[in-house]
Enzyme design. Structure first.
Site, PDB file in Angstrom:
ATOM      1  N   LYS A 154       0.877  -1.175   0.000  1.00  0.00           N
ATOM      2  CA  LYS A 154       0.000   0.000   0.000  1.00  0.00           C
ATOM      3  C   LYS A 154       0.906   1.213   0.000  1.00  0.00           C
ATOM      4  CE  LYS A 154      -4.572   0.555   0.543  1.00  0.00           C
ATOM      5  NZ  LYS A 154      -5.634  -0.360   0.097  1.00  0.00           N
ATOM      6  N   HIS A 199     -21.305   2.336  -3.233  1.00  0.00           N
ATOM      7  CA  HIS A 199     -21.044   1.417  -4.344  1.00  0.00           C
ATOM      8  C   HIS A 199     -21.239  -0.043  -3.937  1.00  0.00           C
ATOM      9  CE1 HIS A 199     -18.953   5.034  -5.778  1.00  0.00           C
ATOM     10  NE2 HIS A 199     -19.310   4.586  -6.958  1.00  0.00           N
TER      11      HIS A 199
HETATM   12  N1  LIG Z   1     -15.646  -0.323  -3.370  1.00  0.00           N
HETATM   13  C1  LIG Z   1     -15.007  -1.472  -3.206  1.00  0.00           C
HETATM   14  O1  LIG Z   1     -14.853  -2.259  -4.152  1.00  0.00           O
HETATM   15  C2  LIG Z   1     -14.478  -1.854  -1.846  1.00  0.00           C
HETATM   16  C3  LIG Z   1     -13.585  -2.933  -1.745  1.00  0.00           C
HETATM   17  C4  LIG Z   1     -13.124  -3.312  -0.478  1.00  0.00           C
HETATM   18  C5  LIG Z   1     -13.544  -2.605   0.635  1.00  0.00           C
HETATM   19  N2  LIG Z   1     -14.389  -1.553   0.491  1.00  0.00           N
HETATM   20  C6  LIG Z   1     -14.823  -0.840   1.700  1.00  0.00           C
HETATM   21  O2  LIG Z   1     -16.241  -0.890   1.774  1.00  0.00           O
HETATM   22  C7  LIG Z   1     -16.758   0.324   2.306  1.00  0.00           C
HETATM   23  C8  LIG Z   1     -17.762   0.910   1.336  1.00  0.00           C
HETATM   24  O3  LIG Z   1     -17.125   1.156   0.109  1.00  0.00           O
HETATM   25  P1  LIG Z   1     -17.901   1.912  -1.069  1.00  0.00           P
HETATM   26  O4  LIG Z   1     -17.025   1.828  -2.257  1.00  0.00           O
HETATM   27  O5  LIG Z   1     -19.308   1.418  -1.128  1.00  0.00           O
HETATM   28  O6  LIG Z   1     -17.881   3.391  -0.508  1.00  0.00           O
HETATM   29  P2  LIG Z   1     -18.849   4.597  -0.961  1.00  0.00           P
HETATM   30  O7  LIG Z   1     -18.105   5.821  -0.625  1.00  0.00           O
HETATM   31  O8  LIG Z   1     -19.377   4.391  -2.332  1.00  0.00           O
HETATM   32  O9  LIG Z   1     -20.110   4.441   0.029  1.00  0.00           O
HETATM   33  C9  LIG Z   1     -20.019   4.649   1.402  1.00  0.00           C
HETATM   34  C10 LIG Z   1     -21.392   5.109   1.868  1.00  0.00           C
HETATM   35  O10 LIG Z   1     -21.357   5.178   3.300  1.00  0.00           O
HETATM   36  C11 LIG Z   1     -22.011   6.373   3.690  1.00  0.00           C
HETATM   37  N3  LIG Z   1     -21.504   6.713   5.022  1.00  0.00           N
HETATM   38  C12 LIG Z   1     -20.369   7.365   5.350  1.00  0.00           C
HETATM   39  N4  LIG Z   1     -20.254   7.431   6.683  1.00  0.00           N
HETATM   40  C13 LIG Z   1     -21.323   6.792   7.197  1.00  0.00           C
HETATM   41  C14 LIG Z   1     -21.763   6.501   8.515  1.00  0.00           C
HETATM   42  N5  LIG Z   1     -21.053   6.881   9.584  1.00  0.00           N
HETATM   43  N6  LIG Z   1     -22.918   5.814   8.676  1.00  0.00           N
HETATM   44  C15 LIG Z   1     -23.643   5.419   7.600  1.00  0.00           C
HETATM   45  N7  LIG Z   1     -23.278   5.678   6.332  1.00  0.00           N
HETATM   46  C16 LIG Z   1     -22.132   6.341   6.140  1.00  0.00           C
HETATM   47  C17 LIG Z   1     -21.706   7.362   2.606  1.00  0.00           C
HETATM   48  O11 LIG Z   1     -22.665   8.402   2.595  1.00  0.00           O
HETATM   49  C18 LIG Z   1     -21.796   6.478   1.360  1.00  0.00           C
HETATM   50  O12 LIG Z   1     -23.110   6.408   0.856  1.00  0.00           O
HETATM   51  C19 LIG Z   1     -15.547   1.205   2.568  1.00  0.00           C
HETATM   52  O13 LIG Z   1     -15.160   1.029   3.910  1.00  0.00           O
HETATM   53  C20 LIG Z   1     -14.482   0.632   1.660  1.00  0.00           C
HETATM   54  O14 LIG Z   1     -13.177   0.829   2.168  1.00  0.00           O
HETATM   55  C21 LIG Z   1     -14.876  -1.171  -0.722  1.00  0.00           C
END
Ligand SMILES: NC(=O)c1ccc[n+]([C@@H]2O[C@H](COP(=O)([O-])OP(=O)(O)OC[C@H]3O[C@@H](n4cnc5c(N)ncnc54)[C@H](O)[C@@H]3O)[C@@H](O)[C@H]2O)c1
Length: 348
Positions: A85, A186
């Site tokens: 990372k 997402h």
């Molecule tokens: N996108 C990926 O492929 C992926 C892969 C591995 C891990 N992750 C992890 O999964 C999680 C979600 O990823 P994503 O891509 O969907 O992110 P994203 O930014 O698209 O969505 C996150 C959502 O959480 C909401 N949010 C933020 N703080 C909040 C809280 N305290 N309570 C409730 N809702 C809250 C935001 O408004 C947003 O709608 C992250 O922690 C990310 O690190 C994502």
């Protein structure tokens, strides 16, 4: 992921990782730390995170911690990558995406990455974009920058993991299971769709109330407030928003029987895994459940068909089942059982 700067920390043990590299070029405003945790299984693949850090030590600590998590994720997903990372220290406001200043910075960062000779392969993480990866690549470094949203693939893997957790803990399929999804982004929005499609009763919580409402309406579910989501009345809590939401206090009030979601670093500390075990709550380790995105990246590299990719994502569920069974048999937490699998894979 925590959006605020982490509290300052002491300088970590630099030899905990295979390699820690610092990069500096004042002409383009670049200060970066690359942590290559372990290359036993292949080149260290991991995203480039760009945010403010209170100190160099905090930046190094985050790079090393996230690199270790990537080692475990790749080992458990049976991918031919090591863990790495890197972090860019945002000491001043970031140049706009696509601006000459940003391209110059990323291009220079690409020079530094190229010097690793392929031991570090970057991808997108918080604060960086596909355009940044392209600039790094143009500078001669290898970088993963397929223009595909990993969210739906991650959600497919998380859903396979959730089904396995529910089968293990509750001995049933998803029909009628009450699932609280925290974060309708997402990953979370797709997860809500998949669960609802199989008859689960979905409740959505998001700090963006409009987003929560719109996803809840789409899946025929309801909305709860983000603060109480982790302790809401339900069968499954699916953290898909920010890091470290499952704290000791949350476990004390938790009514879910299964925790399975996408958020990296779901647990506030390693001891919380033991608290969950003692409370009879099945925790599906985040680093197994959320590997769908990296599996999709690898599929793009090696040219897997959609069918092959779908089968590999479903295999996340088999891995979760195996780890939960190991953990139950040995009387340890699923995190410990998963770490043992990873250690065996890395020593092979
Ligand atoms: N996108 C990926 O492929 C992926 C892969 C591995 C891990 N992750 C992890 O999964 C999680 C979600 O990823 P994503 O891509 O969907 O992110 P994203 O930014 O698209 O969505 C996150 C959502 O959480 C909401 N949010 C933020 N703080 C909040 C809280 N305290 N309570 C409730 N809702 C809250 C935001 O408004 C947003 O709608 C992250 O922690 C990310 O690190 C994502």
């Amino acid at each position: 992921m925590a959006m605020t700067a982490a509290a300052d920390v002491p300088m970590p043990d630099l030899f905990a990782a295979e390699q820690v590299i610092t990069c500096r070029d004042d002409r383009v405003g670049l200060r970066a730390v690359i942590a290559i945790d372990d290359t036993t299984l292949g080149p260290g693949f991991g995203g480039v995170r760009w945010r403010h850090y209170p100190s160099t030590a905090a930046a190094v600590a985050e790079a090393q911690r996230l690199a270790r998590a990537m080692t475990l994720k790749h080992a458990l997903a049976e991918l031919p990558y090591g863990g790495a990372k890197s972090v860019l220290l945002a000491d001043r406001p970031l140049p706009d995406e696509g601006s000459p200043a940003r391209t110059a910075l990323m291009s220079r960062y690409g020079d530094f990455i190229a010097r690793t000779g392929g031991a570090y392969v970057p991808g997108v993480d918080m604060g960086t974009t596909m355009t940044d990866m392209q600039a790094i690549r143009d500078a001669g470094a290898r970088a993963f920058c397929d223009d595909v949203d990993p969210g739906p693939y991650t959600a497919t893997g998380v859903y396979a993991a959730m089904r396995a957790g529910v089968r293990h803990a509750l001995g049933r399929d998803m029909d009628g299971v009450r699932v609280v999804v925290q974060g309708a982004g997402h990953v979370g929005a797709n997860l809500a769709r998949y669960a609802a499609r199989d008859g689960a009763r979905v409740v959505v919580a998001d700090v963006d109330a409009d987003r929560a409402r719109s996803v809840a309406e789409e899946v025929g579910g309801s909305v709860t407030d983000p603060l109480s989501a982790p302790t809401a009345e339900c069968d499954v809590f699916a953290p898909c928003a920010v890091a470290r939401v499952v704290t000791a206090d949350v476990v004390a009030g938790m009514r879910a029987k299964v925790v399975a979601g996408a958020a990296n670093d779901t647990l506030d500390s390693p001891f919380v895994a033991e608290l969950l075990r003692r409370a009879g709550i099945t925790y599906v380790p985040d680093f197994i459940a959320n590997a769908g995105g990296v599996i999709q990246v690898h599929a793009g590299q090696v040219g897997w068909s959609e069918e092959e990719l779908a089968a590999r994502l479903e295999r996340i569920g088999d891995r979760v089942t195996a780890v939960l069974e190991d953990a139950s048999a040995a009387g340890v937490t699923p995190v410990e059982a998963a770490l043992q699998v990873a250690e065996r894979t890395l020593r092979r």
